[in-house]
Write a protein that holds these residues in place. Structure first.
Motif, short mmCIF file in Angstrom:
data_model
loop_
_atom_site.label_atom_id
_atom_site.label_comp_id
_atom_site.label_asym_id
_atom_site.label_seq_id
_atom_site.Cartn_x
_atom_site.Cartn_y
_atom_site.Cartn_z
N ALA A 1 -36.41 -15.60 7.52
CA ALA A 1 -36.22 -14.80 5.82
C ALA A 1 -34.60 -16.13 5.12
O ALA A 1 -35.26 -15.92 3.57
CB ALA A 1 -35.42 -13.24 6.47
N ASP A 2 -34.62 -16.94 5.55
CA ASP A 2 -32.99 -17.80 4.23
C ASP A 2 -33.61 -19.01 4.63
O ASP A 2 -34.00 -19.63 5.76
CB ASP A 2 -31.70 -17.56 5.01
CG ASP A 2 -30.87 -17.79 4.38
OD1 ASP A 2 -31.01 -19.32 3.28
OD2 ASP A 2 -29.41 -17.97 4.57
N PRO A 3 -34.02 -19.42 3.25
CA PRO A 3 -33.98 -20.67 3.37
C PRO A 3 -33.56 -22.19 4.17
O PRO A 3 -33.74 -23.50 4.53
CB PRO A 3 -34.72 -21.34 2.17
CG PRO A 3 -34.83 -20.35 1.34
CD PRO A 3 -34.16 -19.11 2.35
N GLU A 4 -31.57 -21.59 3.66
CA GLU A 4 -31.26 -23.12 4.27
C GLU A 4 -30.52 -22.46 5.88
O GLU A 4 -30.81 -23.95 6.40
CB GLU A 4 -30.00 -22.11 3.56
CG GLU A 4 -29.55 -22.24 2.25
CD GLU A 4 -28.51 -21.91 1.72
OE1 GLU A 4 -27.57 -21.85 2.68
OE2 GLU A 4 -28.33 -22.31 1.00
N VAL A 5 -31.51 -21.70 6.21
CA VAL A 5 -31.27 -20.95 8.01
C VAL A 5 -32.69 -22.11 8.76
O VAL A 5 -32.75 -22.74 9.02
CB VAL A 5 -31.69 -19.42 8.05
CG1 VAL A 5 -31.67 -19.48 9.67
CG2 VAL A 5 -30.51 -19.00 8.52
N ALA A 6 -33.64 -21.92 7.57
CA ALA A 6 -34.57 -23.10 7.62
C ALA A 6 -34.42 -24.35 8.07
O ALA A 6 -34.78 -25.52 8.58
CB ALA A 6 -36.25 -22.79 7.23
N ASP A 7 -33.47 -25.32 7.10
CA ASP A 7 -32.82 -26.53 6.85
C ASP A 7 -32.55 -27.00 7.74
O ASP A 7 -32.42 -27.84 8.42
CB ASP A 7 -32.64 -26.88 5.32
CG ASP A 7 -33.73 -26.32 4.28
OD1 ASP A 7 -34.76 -26.39 4.39
OD2 ASP A 7 -33.40 -26.10 2.91
N ARG A 8 -31.21 -25.82 8.50
CA ARG A 8 -30.70 -26.10 9.32
C ARG A 8 -31.36 -26.29 10.62
O ARG A 8 -31.01 -27.21 11.51
CB ARG A 8 -29.80 -25.11 9.19
CG ARG A 8 -28.66 -24.81 8.14
CD ARG A 8 -27.19 -26.45 8.00
NE ARG A 8 -26.52 -26.66 9.77
CZ ARG A 8 -25.88 -26.93 9.38
NH1 ARG A 8 -25.17 -28.06 8.72
NH2 ARG A 8 -24.85 -27.02 10.77
#
Length: 592
Positions: free
Chosen positions: A370-377
Motif C-alpha cells: 500500500a505504501d511505495p516506500e515500504v516496497a522500496d525498502r
C-alpha cells in the motif's frame, strides 16, 4: 619517481573517523611521494634563498675591486640558478603526481562505494552531491594532499634562512624568525568565515547539479507537457543562489589574498629600512645589505605557500567531510558465506523478518504494498544491500535459506539475489555489450528479448544505427537509452535481467511503462521463463498479479493477507482497494 598506472589495483581502506583523519590517511598512503616532494621543494627554495647571498658577494667584490671575487660570485649564482631550475622541475613533477594520485584514489573509493551500495546509495545521498564529490571535491582533496609537502619544505628553508641571518645579524635574524609565524597566523581570523561561506557554496552547488541531472533525465517528459520553462526557471534560481554564495566566498578570499601581499610587503620594507640604517652607520657592507634584503624578500615565497595552505585546508576539510559522509555508508559486516546448495535455483526460501514475507522457493510470488516506500525498502532488504549511515540501527536482514544476506560478502549476495530496480539504467554501447553480463547460460539474449516483448526495440535500434548493417546485436544504444521510449527502455532492461537468470529475481514494477496488451504478454512469458526459479514481483497490476502462484498484501509494514489474486479480490477489501484503485471506505461499506 615513476608514474603509477591508474586506476590503482586497490585504493585501500580509508580512515573515516573524521575529515582530518581521512586527509592524513591519504598522505600516509603516498609516503615516498610526499618525502620526495619535500626534498625537491627544499632544494628549489634553498637555492632561491641562497641566490641573494651570491649576488651580495658579487656586489661586495665589485665594491672592493676584487675581480676574482666577482667571477666566483657569478659562478655561484649560475650554479644556484641551475639547482633551482632542476629542483623546480622535479618538484612540479612530483607535486602533480601526488595531486593526481590522491584525487584518483579518492575517486576510486567513491566509485567502489557506489558499486557496493548500488541503488541504495542515491536514496541516502542526493545524486548531485555524489557527482560533486566525484568531481570538484576530489580535486580540492588532491590539492591539499599535494600542498603538505611544499609546506614542509617552506618551513625547513625558513628555519635555515632565519638561522643564517640570526648568526650574522641577531636582531634581523630574530625579526625573520618571529615575523613569519606572526604573519602566517594573521590569516586565521578569516579562515572561519571563509570555510562557512565555502560550505554553503558547495551545498548549493550540489543541489543545482542534482536539479540539472533531473531536468536532463526527464527532458523528453518535460517537452511532452511543456514544462521546460518551469524547470529552466528553477535551475536559473538555483544557479543564482550558487553565484551569490560564490561571490560571498570570493570576498573573503580576496581579503586573504590582499593580506598575504600587504603584510609581507610591510615586513620587508621594515627589515630593509633597518638594514639601510646599519649600512649607513658602516656596521654592515653594501653586499651584506643586499644579501639581507634578498633573504628577507625571499620569505614572501614561504608566506605565499602558507597562505595557499590555509586556503587549501579550508576547502579540503569541507570536501573531505562530504567524501567521508559518502564513504561512511556501509552494510553490516560481511561474515560467512552462502553455500552452493542454498544459492542454487529453487532450493531455498527467501524471508524478510521486517514484514514477515516468505517467498517460497521455485515459485512466482507477487507482493502488493500500500505504501511505495515500504516496497522500496523491501526490495533493498531482499537484495541484501541496504546501506547504513553511521549510528543508524539496521533493519533485520532478509534471509535466504536461513542465512542473513547482509552477513555474507556482497558479491555472493548479488549472485544469489538480483534486484531489478524500477528505474533501471542502460549504459551506452552495442546491444551485444548490454548482454555481456554474468549469467547461468540457460536463457539466451534472443529468448530473453522475446519474453520481455522487446522485438520492436530491436527494430528501433537498427533503424537508428546504420553502421550495424541490419544486425540488431551490433546496434548502438545511446547514453542511458535516450533514443528509446520509456517502455522500450524498461523492456530492454527486463530482457537483460531475464538473460542473467539468477537463482532469485526481485522485480520492482517491471511493466509500469508499457500498455496493458504488452503487459499481459510479458506476465505470461515471465511465468514460463522463470519456471522452477524463485521470482518476486513488487507490483499492483492485476495482469501481473493474476499470473503469480501466490500474492501477498503488505499493509502498515506487515503481511496482512496471502492467497491468489482472485481469492484476495473477494476476501481482502483493502487489497481490492489498492489493486483496483477504489476508495477503501467504499469497499468496506460494500462488504458490510
Amino acid at each position: 619517481m615513476p608514474l603509477t598506472t591508474l586506476p590503482m589495483a586497490d585504493p585501500g581502506r580509508p580512515d573515516l573517523d573524521s575529515p582530518l583523519a581521512f586527509l592524513r590517511w591519504l598522505q600516509r598512503s603516498q609516503r615516498r611521494g610526499q618525502w620526495l616532494a619535500t626534498l625537491w621543494g627544499t632544494v628549489e627554495m634553498g637555492a632561491m634563498a641562497a641566490l641573494p647571498v651570491a649576488l651580495g658577494l658579487g656586489i661586495q667584490a665589485a665594491v672592493d675591486h676584487d675581480t676574482g671575487g666577482v667571477w666566483r660570485a657569478g659562478a655561484l649564482a649560475l650554479l644556484l640558478t641551475a639547482v633551482q631550475a632542476t629542483g623546480s622541475v622535479l618538484l612540479h613533477r612530483q607535486a602533480v603526481w601526488n595531486w593526481i594520485t590522491a584525487a584518483a584514489q579518492t575517486r576510486q573509493l567513491v566509485a567502489r562505494q557506489a558499486s557496493a551500495l548500488g541503488a541504495g546509495l542515491s536514496r541516502r545521498i542526493a545524486t548531485g552531491e555524489i557527482v560533486a564529490v566525484s568531481s570538484g571535491d576530489v580535486e580540492k582533496i588532491g590539492w591539499y594532499v599535494e600542498l603538505v609537502a611544499r609546506v614542509r619544505a617552506a618551513v625547513l628553508v625558513w628555519l635555515a634562512v632565519s638561522l643564517v641571518v640570526l648568526v650574522q645579524q641577531p636582531l634581523l635574524g630574530a625579526a625573520v624568525l618571529l615575523g613569519v609565524p606572526v604573519l602566517a597566523v594573521s590569516v586565521l581570523p578569516l579562515l572561519g568565515p571563509f570555510e562557512r561561506r565555502y560550505s554553503e557554496q558547495r551545498a548549493l552547488g550540489g543541489k543545482a547539479t542534482e536539479l540539472a541531472a533531473d531536468t536532463v533525465a526527464g527532458l523528453r517528459v518535460l517537452r511532452g507537457i511543456g514544462g521546460e520553462e518551469l524547470f529552466l526557471e528553477r535551475y536559473r534560481q538555483a544557479s543564482q543562489q550558487v553565484r551569490g554564495a560564490a561571490v560571498r566566498t570570493a570576498r573573503v578570499w580576496s581579503l586573504m589574498q590582499a593580506q598575504q601581499v600587504l603584510l609581507p610587503g610591510l615586513f620587508v620594507v621594515g627589515v630593509t629600512w633597518y638594514g639601510v640604517e646599519l649600512a649607513a652607520d658602516g656596521r654592515i657592507g653594501v653586499g651584506e645589505l643586499v644579501a639581507v634584503y634578498g633573504a628577507t624578500a625571499f620569505l614572501a615565497a614561504p608566506l605565499r605557500i602558507l597562505g595557499e595552505a590555509a586556503h587549501a585546508w579550508s576547502v579540503a576539510r569541507v570536501s573531505a567531510g562530504r567524501a567521508t559522509r559518502v564513504l561512511s555508508l556501509r552494510r553490516t559486516a560481511d561474515a560467512g558465506e552462502l553455500t552452493a546448495e542454498l544459492a542454487a535455483p529453487g532450493r531455498s526460501d527467501l524471508h524478510d523478518p521486517v514484514t514477515g514475507l516468505t517467498v517460497r522457493a521455485g515459485r512466482l510470488t507477487a507482493v502488493v504494498c500500500a505504501d511505495p516506500e515500504v516496497a522500496d525498502r523491501l526490495a533493498d532488504r531482499l537484495g541484501g544491500h541496504v546501506p547504513l549511515a553511521e549510528g543508524e540501527l539496521p533493519d533485520p536482514s532478509a534471509r535466504l535459506g536461513g542465512i542473513e544476506l547482509d552477513a555474507v560478502p556482497l558479491a555472493e549476495a548479488r549472485a544469489a539475489v538480483l534486484v531489478h530496480d524500477k528505474e533501471p539504467v542502460l549504459l551506452s554501447g552495442t546491444l551485444a555489450e548490454l548482454f555481456e553480463i554474468p549469467s547461468s547460460g540457460r536463457v539466451g539474449p534472443a529468448e530473453a528479448i522475446a519474453a520481455a516483448q522487446a522485438e520492436d526495440v530491436l527494430d528501433a535500434l537498427v533503424d537508428g544505427s546504420p553502421e550495424a548493417g541490419g544486425d540488431p546485436m551490433r546496434a548502438r544504444i545511446t547514453e542511458r537509452g535516450r533514443s528509446l521510449s520509456g517502455g522500450q527502455r524498461q523492456r530492454l532492461a527486463l530482457a537483460r535481467v531475464l538473460a542473467a537468470d539468477p537463482p532469485v529475481l526481485v522485480l520492482d514494477e517491471p511493466t509500469s511503462a508499457v500498455d496493458a496488451h504488452t503487459e499481459s504478454r510479458i506476465a505470461a512469458s515471465l511465468r514460463a521463463i522463470r519456471a522452477e526459479r524463485t521470482t518476486v514481483v513488487l507490483a499492483t497490476s492485476p495482469l501481473l498479479l493474476d499470473q503469480a502462484d501466490t500474492v501477498v498484501l503488505i499493509d502498515g509494514g506487515r503481511v496482512t493477507a496471502t492467497g491468489t489474486h482472485r481469492e484476495l479480490l473477494h476476501t481482502a477489501p483493502h487489497y481490492r482497494a489498492v489493486v483496483t484503485r477504489e476508495d477503501d471506505q467504499l469497499v468496506l461499506e460494500e462488504k458490510v
